[in-house]
Design a protein around this motif. Structure first.
Motif, mmCIF file in Angstrom:
data_model
loop_
_atom_site.group_PDB
_atom_site.id
_atom_site.type_symbol
_atom_site.label_atom_id
_atom_site.label_comp_id
_atom_site.label_asym_id
_atom_site.label_seq_id
_atom_site.Cartn_x
_atom_site.Cartn_y
_atom_site.Cartn_z
ATOM 1 N N GLY A 1 -0.904 -1.449 -7.334
ATOM 2 C CA GLY A 1 0.163 -0.759 -8.067
ATOM 3 C C GLY A 1 1.464 -1.564 -8.030
ATOM 4 N N THR A 2 1.833 -1.988 -6.840
ATOM 5 C CA THR A 2 3.064 -2.772 -6.662
ATOM 6 C C THR A 2 2.977 -4.096 -7.404
ATOM 7 N N GLN A 3 1.883 -4.801 -7.229
ATOM 8 C CA GLN A 3 1.735 -6.103 -7.896
ATOM 9 C C GLN A 3 1.688 -5.924 -9.406
ATOM 10 N N GLY A 4 1.054 -4.841 -9.841
ATOM 11 C CA GLY A 4 0.933 -4.579 -11.277
ATOM 12 C C GLY A 4 2.299 -4.469 -11.935
ATOM 13 N N SER B 1 -1.347 2.651 -16.248
ATOM 14 C CA SER B 1 -2.041 3.090 -15.037
ATOM 15 C C SER B 1 -2.619 4.479 -15.281
ATOM 16 N N THR B 2 -3.932 4.575 -15.277
ATOM 17 C CA THR B 2 -4.554 5.879 -15.538
ATOM 18 C C THR B 2 -4.182 6.879 -14.450
ATOM 19 N N GLY B 3 -4.093 6.408 -13.209
ATOM 20 C CA GLY B 3 -3.715 7.311 -12.118
ATOM 21 C C GLY B 3 -2.332 7.910 -12.374
ATOM 22 N N ASP B 4 -1.386 7.058 -12.798
ATOM 23 C CA ASP B 4 -0.027 7.551 -13.086
ATOM 24 C C ASP B 4 -0.035 8.530 -14.252
ATOM 25 N N VAL B 5 -0.803 8.217 -15.302
ATOM 26 C CA VAL B 5 -0.864 9.117 -16.465
ATOM 27 C C VAL B 5 -1.412 10.475 -16.032
ATOM 28 N N PHE B 6 -2.488 10.451 -15.242
ATOM 29 C CA PHE B 6 -3.070 11.729 -14.798
ATOM 30 C C PHE B 6 -2.084 12.499 -13.923
ATOM 31 N N ARG B 7 -1.460 11.792 -12.980
ATOM 32 C CA ARG B 7 -0.515 12.488 -12.075
ATOM 33 C C ARG B 7 0.664 13.074 -12.837
#
Ligand code: ADP
Length: 198
Positions: free
Chosen positions: A16-19, A32-38
């Motif tokens: 996440g950080t490097q991205g 980031s799918t995780g961010d979109v879902f959250r």
């Protein structure tokens, strides 16, 4: 120039950080799918309601649903000149969905950054993050589930991208800046030019 990138790594690998750093340097959005879902869970949208219990358990959201979310995001104008995918594709079915979508636009991934971090190390980092941030899916059980899914379902996608010659394996152990430098060196070697390198 465009850069269509994917970063892959186990939970706690620092992807996440490097991205975010990579995306900034190339002037492309992080998807980031995780961010979109959250974000959807936090906003109480229909999508959020559909995925809350799945995410909390550390399981995967159904492929069709996830791929639809990504297609929608990649269709927005700011992703036209490139993007950095984080957390998608996460299994072989999603690789096929992404191929189909990008192929339809005459596009393809330019590079896949594979962050290599031993399981013990990612487990230790995740446990520390759980104590600091209290993310709902950072319970010991959900962490275990996510790492198992990573090894069983996500790691194999590197085989597919590997045969296309686009994978750069990066040692993810060490200081954040050192890891960033390794990633930039690998992307430089592919002729992918950062904004800040102009
Ligand atoms: P982590 O990398 O720590 O597992 P993410 O932010 O990438 O965290 O993802 C959090 C959760 O969101 C996952 O455990 C899963 O439930 C869901 N998720 C994210 N990306 C995907 C995906 N590509 N396919 C299915 N589910 C996903």
């Amino acid at each position: 120039m465009t850069a269509r990138l994917l970063i892959v790594g186990p939970q706690g690998s620092g992807k996440g950080t490097q991205g975010v750093r990579i995306a900034e340097a190339f002037g492309i959005p992080v998807v980031s799918t995780g961010d979109v879902f959250r974000a959807n869970v936090a906003a109480g949208t229909d999508l959020g309601k559909q995925v809350t219990s799945i995410i909390d358990a550390g399981d995967l959201v159904p492929d069709e649903l996830t791929s639809a979310v990504v297609r929608d995001r990649l269709s927005q104008p700011d992703a036209g000149e490139g993007f950095l995918l984080d957390g998608y594709p996460r299994n072989l079915a999603q690789v096929m969905h992404l191929d189909e979508f990008l192929g339809g636009r005459d596009e393809a991934l330019d590079a896949v950054i594979a962050l290599v971090v031993p399981r013990d190390e990612s487990l230790a980092r995740l446990t520390a993050r759980a104590a600091e941030q209290g993310r709902a899916d950072d319970t010991a059980e959900a962490i275990e589930t996510r790492l198992n899914i990573y090894e069983r379902e996500t790691a194999p996608i590197l085989g597919v991208y590997g045969t296309r010659g686009i994978v750069d394996e990066i040692d993810g152990v060490g200081g954040l800046d050192d890891v960033t430098d390794r990633i930039f060196a690998a992307l430089d070697a592919r002729g992918l030019r950062r904004r800040s390198a102009d």
